[in-house]
Write an enzyme that holds these catalytic residues in place. Sequence first.
Site, mmCIF file in Angstrom:
data_model
loop_
_atom_site.group_PDB
_atom_site.id
_atom_site.type_symbol
_atom_site.label_atom_id
_atom_site.label_comp_id
_atom_site.label_asym_id
_atom_site.label_seq_id
_atom_site.Cartn_x
_atom_site.Cartn_y
_atom_site.Cartn_z
ATOM 1 N N GLU A 1 0.878 -1.175 0.000
ATOM 2 C CA GLU A 1 0.000 0.000 0.000
ATOM 3 C C GLU A 1 0.916 1.225 0.000
ATOM 4 O OE1 GLU A 1 -2.784 2.655 -0.134
ATOM 5 O OE2 GLU A 1 -1.475 2.731 1.625
ATOM 6 N N SER A 2 0.830 2.000 -1.078
ATOM 7 C CA SER A 2 1.857 3.026 -1.291
ATOM 8 C C SER A 2 1.813 4.144 -0.249
ATOM 9 C CB SER A 2 1.773 3.587 -2.707
ATOM 10 O OG SER A 2 0.492 4.105 -2.965
ATOM 11 N N CYS B 1 4.298 -2.418 -8.458
ATOM 12 C CA CYS B 1 2.970 -2.001 -8.008
ATOM 13 C C CYS B 1 3.046 -0.788 -7.079
ATOM 14 C CB CYS B 1 2.247 -3.191 -7.386
ATOM 15 S SG CYS B 1 0.467 -3.013 -7.489
ATOM 16 N N ARG C 1 -2.986 5.675 -9.549
ATOM 17 C CA ARG C 1 -3.208 4.629 -8.542
ATOM 18 C C ARG C 1 -4.529 3.903 -8.786
ATOM 19 N NH1 ARG C 1 -2.666 6.940 -2.715
ATOM 20 N NH2 ARG C 1 -2.693 4.715 -2.286
ATOM 21 N N ILE D 1 -2.991 -6.520 -8.905
ATOM 22 C CA ILE D 1 -3.806 -6.412 -7.685
ATOM 23 C C ILE D 1 -3.974 -4.926 -7.354
ATOM 24 C CG2 ILE D 1 -4.004 -7.047 -5.254
ATOM 25 C CD1 ILE D 1 -1.921 -9.287 -5.841
ATOM 26 N N ARG D 2 -5.151 -4.439 -7.595
ATOM 27 C CA ARG D 2 -5.404 -2.996 -7.380
ATOM 28 C C ARG D 2 -4.232 -2.169 -7.926
ATOM 29 N NH1 ARG D 2 -6.970 0.501 -3.028
ATOM 30 N NH2 ARG D 2 -5.725 -0.601 -1.502
ATOM 31 N N HIS E 1 2.777 -8.121 -10.347
ATOM 32 C CA HIS E 1 3.533 -8.797 -9.285
ATOM 33 C C HIS E 1 4.209 -10.078 -9.790
ATOM 34 C CE1 HIS E 1 2.002 -6.599 -5.707
ATOM 35 N NE2 HIS E 1 0.978 -6.347 -6.508
ATOM 36 N N GLU F 1 6.594 -11.590 -8.550
ATOM 37 C CA GLU F 1 7.031 -12.409 -7.404
ATOM 38 C C GLU F 1 5.944 -13.388 -6.956
ATOM 39 O OE1 GLU F 1 6.036 -9.382 -7.343
ATOM 40 O OE2 GLU F 1 4.805 -9.008 -5.581
HETATM 41 N N1 GLN Z 1 -3.271 0.150 -4.833
HETATM 42 C C1 GLN Z 1 -2.065 0.109 -4.065
HETATM 43 C C2 GLN Z 1 -1.528 1.498 -3.777
HETATM 44 O O1 GLN Z 1 -2.018 2.466 -4.280
HETATM 45 C C3 GLN Z 1 -1.000 -0.699 -4.758
HETATM 46 C C4 GLN Z 1 -1.424 -2.140 -4.823
HETATM 47 C C5 GLN Z 1 -0.309 -3.120 -4.867
HETATM 48 O O2 GLN Z 1 0.855 -2.840 -4.556
HETATM 49 N N2 GLN Z 1 -0.660 -4.338 -5.179
HETATM 50 O O3 GLN Z 1 -0.635 1.603 -3.036
#
Ligand code: GLN
Length: 248
Positions: A76-77, A107, A134, A163-164, A199, A201
Amino acid sequence: MSTGNGTRRLDWILSPEPSNRDLPGPGTGLTVGVLALQGDFREHRVVLEGLGALTREVRRADQLEGLDGLVIPGGESTTISKLMDACGLADPITAFSRAGGLVYGTCAGLISVARDTVEGSPPTLGLMDIVARRNAFGRQVRSFEADLVVEGLGPEPLRAVFIRAPWVESAGPGVKVLATCKGHIVAAREGGVLVTAFHPELTDDARIHELFIAMIRRREGAAPEPAGAAQLRAAGEPGRAVAVPANR
Ligand code: GLN
């Protein structure tokens, strides 16, 4: 690279059950740091160590010393940005990159290294001339996988887990686009900085990490990888389970 481990290599070949760590993989002799404040840093360590690199979890500035490269993982950034500030890591990571240290952001890590975000937050490190959007592909439930052809990885598509995920909304002229998805930039590099919105990984395809290691080796002017590594890898490495963390 020193050839002082010739005996160990021979042991590896004779051993009936070689361990991954003994493989003279492309990362052998390198130490790669993984920013370990939040997110899936452990998964990156597993891949990098599978390629022969030593890894180090980075939570303090002094842990950047002597690293050949640094991975900023997904997560989560906003949280990663706040923790980077709290740990006094933002300026040292920037200095590490400016001094020639290689950085790979996945990500949330892509967001961290960007020059800016469309949303204007969180504060970013500005290591790459990109603007990140984002959650660009939608909310958590819109997470998806796609097969992407990535420049430099050969014709075989790469399974990419989003993922998001962010995408790269705009990129400066020095940025090389490596892959797009649904018409948007999702992998790119500029100088010593590599980013993916997905991702790698979380799959058993290590080609993106191999690319990062190749970037490190080229930057160092060293041999591409230890002799025999490609053949040994071709002999087969155990696969890894795909685990997609539920909450990002
Ligand atoms: N949506 C997340 C963000 O804004 C990033 C998602 C992720 O690292 N898988 O930080």
